[in-house]
Design a protein around this motif. Sequence first.
Motif, PDB file in Angstrom:
ATOM      1  N   LEU A  76      53.100  25.038  29.051  1.00 62.81           N
ATOM      2  CA  LEU A  76      54.164  24.787  30.021  1.00 62.81           C
ATOM      3  C   LEU A  76      53.828  23.560  30.853  1.00 62.81           C
ATOM      4  N   HIS A  77      54.243  22.403  30.408  1.00 57.44           N
ATOM      5  CA  HIS A  77      53.927  21.204  31.155  1.00 57.44           C
ATOM      6  C   HIS A  77      55.091  20.717  32.022  1.00 57.44           C
ATOM      7  N   ILE A  78      56.235  21.385  32.004  1.00 56.79           N
ATOM      8  CA  ILE A  78      57.351  21.075  32.896  1.00 56.79           C
ATOM      9  C   ILE A  78      57.894  22.381  33.412  1.00 56.79           C
ATOM     10  N   PRO A  79      58.050  22.626  34.650  1.00 59.84           N
ATOM     11  CA  PRO A  79      57.661  21.810  35.801  1.00 59.84           C
ATOM     12  C   PRO A  79      56.170  21.941  36.098  1.00 59.84           C
ATOM     13  N   VAL A  80      55.699  21.150  37.016  1.00 62.93           N
ATOM     14  CA  VAL A  80      54.268  21.053  37.303  1.00 62.93           C
ATOM     15  C   VAL A  80      53.720  22.334  37.931  1.00 62.93           C
ATOM     16  N   ILE A  81      54.501  23.025  38.731  1.00 61.04           N
ATOM     17  CA  ILE A  81      54.012  24.191  39.455  1.00 61.04           C
ATOM     18  C   ILE A  81      53.630  25.341  38.510  1.00 61.04           C
ATOM     19  N   MET A  82      54.399  25.592  37.472  1.00 58.98           N
ATOM     20  CA  MET A  82      54.107  26.714  36.574  1.00 58.98           C
ATOM     21  C   MET A  82      52.761  26.583  35.873  1.00 58.98           C
ATOM     22  N   PRO A  83      52.446  25.451  35.248  1.00 62.10           N
ATOM     23  CA  PRO A  83      51.135  25.376  34.603  1.00 62.10           C
ATOM     24  C   PRO A  83      50.001  25.470  35.615  1.00 62.10           C
ATOM     25  N   LEU A  84      50.218  24.916  36.798  1.00 54.80           N
ATOM     26  CA  LEU A  84      49.192  24.992  37.829  1.00 54.80           C
ATOM     27  C   LEU A  84      48.924  26.441  38.218  1.00 54.80           C
ATOM     28  N   PHE A  85      49.973  27.239  38.315  1.00 53.15           N
ATOM     29  CA  PHE A  85      49.827  28.657  38.636  1.00 53.15           C
ATOM     30  C   PHE A  85      48.982  29.368  37.582  1.00 53.15           C
ATOM     31  N   PHE A  86      49.275  29.136  36.307  1.00 56.46           N
ATOM     32  CA  PHE A  86      48.546  29.819  35.240  1.00 56.46           C
ATOM     33  C   PHE A  86      47.096  29.347  35.153  1.00 56.46           C
ATOM     34  N   ILE A  87      46.858  28.072  35.397  1.00 57.40           N
ATOM     35  CA  ILE A  87      45.491  27.555  35.354  1.00 57.40           C
ATOM     36  C   ILE A  87      44.674  28.107  36.523  1.00 57.40           C
ATOM     37  N   VAL A  88      45.275  28.165  37.712  1.00 55.73           N
ATOM     38  CA  VAL A  88      44.578  28.747  38.864  1.00 55.73           C
ATOM     39  C   VAL A  88      44.325  30.236  38.631  1.00 55.73           C
ATOM     40  N   ALA A  89      45.301  30.928  38.080  1.00 56.67           N
ATOM     41  CA  ALA A  89      45.119  32.360  37.779  1.00 56.67           C
ATOM     42  C   ALA A  89      43.983  32.554  36.774  1.00 56.67           C
ATOM     43  N   ALA A  90      43.909  31.708  35.769  1.00 56.33           N
ATOM     44  CA  ALA A  90      42.833  31.811  34.780  1.00 56.33           C
ATOM     45  C   ALA A  90      41.481  31.519  35.426  1.00 56.33           C
ATOM     46  N   PHE A  91      41.433  30.554  36.333  1.00 59.41           N
ATOM     47  CA  PHE A  91      40.184  30.228  37.014  1.00 59.41           C
ATOM     48  C   PHE A  91      39.717  31.396  37.883  1.00 59.41           C
ATOM     49  N   LEU A  92      40.647  32.004  38.613  1.00 61.09           N
ATOM     50  CA  LEU A  92      40.294  33.153  39.453  1.00 61.09           C
ATOM     51  C   LEU A  92      39.843  34.337  38.600  1.00 61.09           C
ATOM     52  N   MET A  93      40.493  34.533  37.471  1.00 63.85           N
ATOM     53  CA  MET A  93      40.098  35.608  36.553  1.00 63.85           C
ATOM     54  C   MET A  93      38.703  35.330  35.991  1.00 63.85           C
ATOM     55  N   TRP A  94      38.408  34.058  35.713  1.00 62.71           N
ATOM     56  CA  TRP A  94      37.105  33.665  35.205  1.00 62.71           C
ATOM     57  C   TRP A  94      36.024  33.964  36.243  1.00 62.71           C
ATOM     58  N   LEU A  95      36.309  33.659  37.528  1.00 59.04           N
ATOM     59  CA  LEU A  95      35.347  33.963  38.593  1.00 59.04           C
ATOM     60  C   LEU A  95      35.124  35.473  38.708  1.00 59.04           C
ATOM     61  N   TRP A  96      36.214  36.238  38.638  1.00 57.10           N
ATOM     62  CA  TRP A  96      36.079  37.695  38.686  1.00 57.10           C
ATOM     63  C   TRP A  96      35.253  38.190  37.499  1.00 57.10           C
ATOM     64  N   ASN A  97      35.461  37.581  36.334  1.00 51.30           N
ATOM     65  CA  ASN A  97      34.729  37.931  35.122  1.00 51.30           C
ATOM     66  C   ASN A  97      33.225  37.787  35.336  1.00 51.30           C
ATOM     67  N   ILE A  98      32.804  36.726  36.002  1.00 50.85           N
ATOM     68  CA  ILE A  98      31.385  36.503  36.266  1.00 50.85           C
ATOM     69  C   ILE A  98      30.854  37.589  37.204  1.00 50.85           C
ATOM     70  N   TYR A  99      31.608  37.875  38.252  1.00 48.83           N
ATOM     71  CA  TYR A  99      31.210  38.924  39.190  1.00 48.83           C
ATOM     72  C   TYR A  99      31.145  40.286  38.497  1.00 48.83           C
ATOM     73  N   ASP A 100      32.113  40.562  37.644  1.00 51.28           N
ATOM     74  CA  ASP A 100      32.150  41.832  36.930  1.00 51.28           C
ATOM     75  C   ASP A 100      30.935  41.978  36.022  1.00 51.28           C
ATOM     76  N   ALA A 101      30.551  40.912  35.335  1.00 49.28           N
ATOM     77  CA  ALA A 101      29.373  40.965  34.464  1.00 49.28           C
ATOM     78  C   ALA A 101      28.120  41.257  35.286  1.00 49.28           C
ATOM     79  N   TYR A 102      28.039  40.678  36.460  1.00 46.16           N
ATOM     80  CA  TYR A 102      26.914  40.934  37.360  1.00 46.16           C
ATOM     81  C   TYR A 102      26.897  42.394  37.794  1.00 46.16           C
TER      82      TYR A 102
END
Length: 82
Positions: A45-71
């Motif tokens: 989803l490269h149009i509009p700009v806000i939607m891809p940004l939302f999914f990328i930020v959500a993936a980043f936050l999920m990735w951080l949670w993933n690290i904490y969960d593994a710990y």
Amino acid sequence: MSSQVLAVVLSSIIPGLGQLYSGHFLRSLIIFAVIGILMLVGWVLHIPVIMPLFFIVAAFLMWLWNIYDAYQLNETNTGYAY
């Protein structure tokens, strides 16, 4: 007993790998799939700009949670798996 540091490093490299190392196969598969789908949707989803940004930020936050969960999985070693 598995190492917390190794689980964190593995999850930092590939989401879900730390959970797999801890013996939580289904949980690792779900984490890998969710982060992968979020990143794929954010990339496609490269149009509009806000939607891809939302999914990328959500993936980043999920990735951080993933690290904490593994710990946490290696800290408590409760044995629950899903």
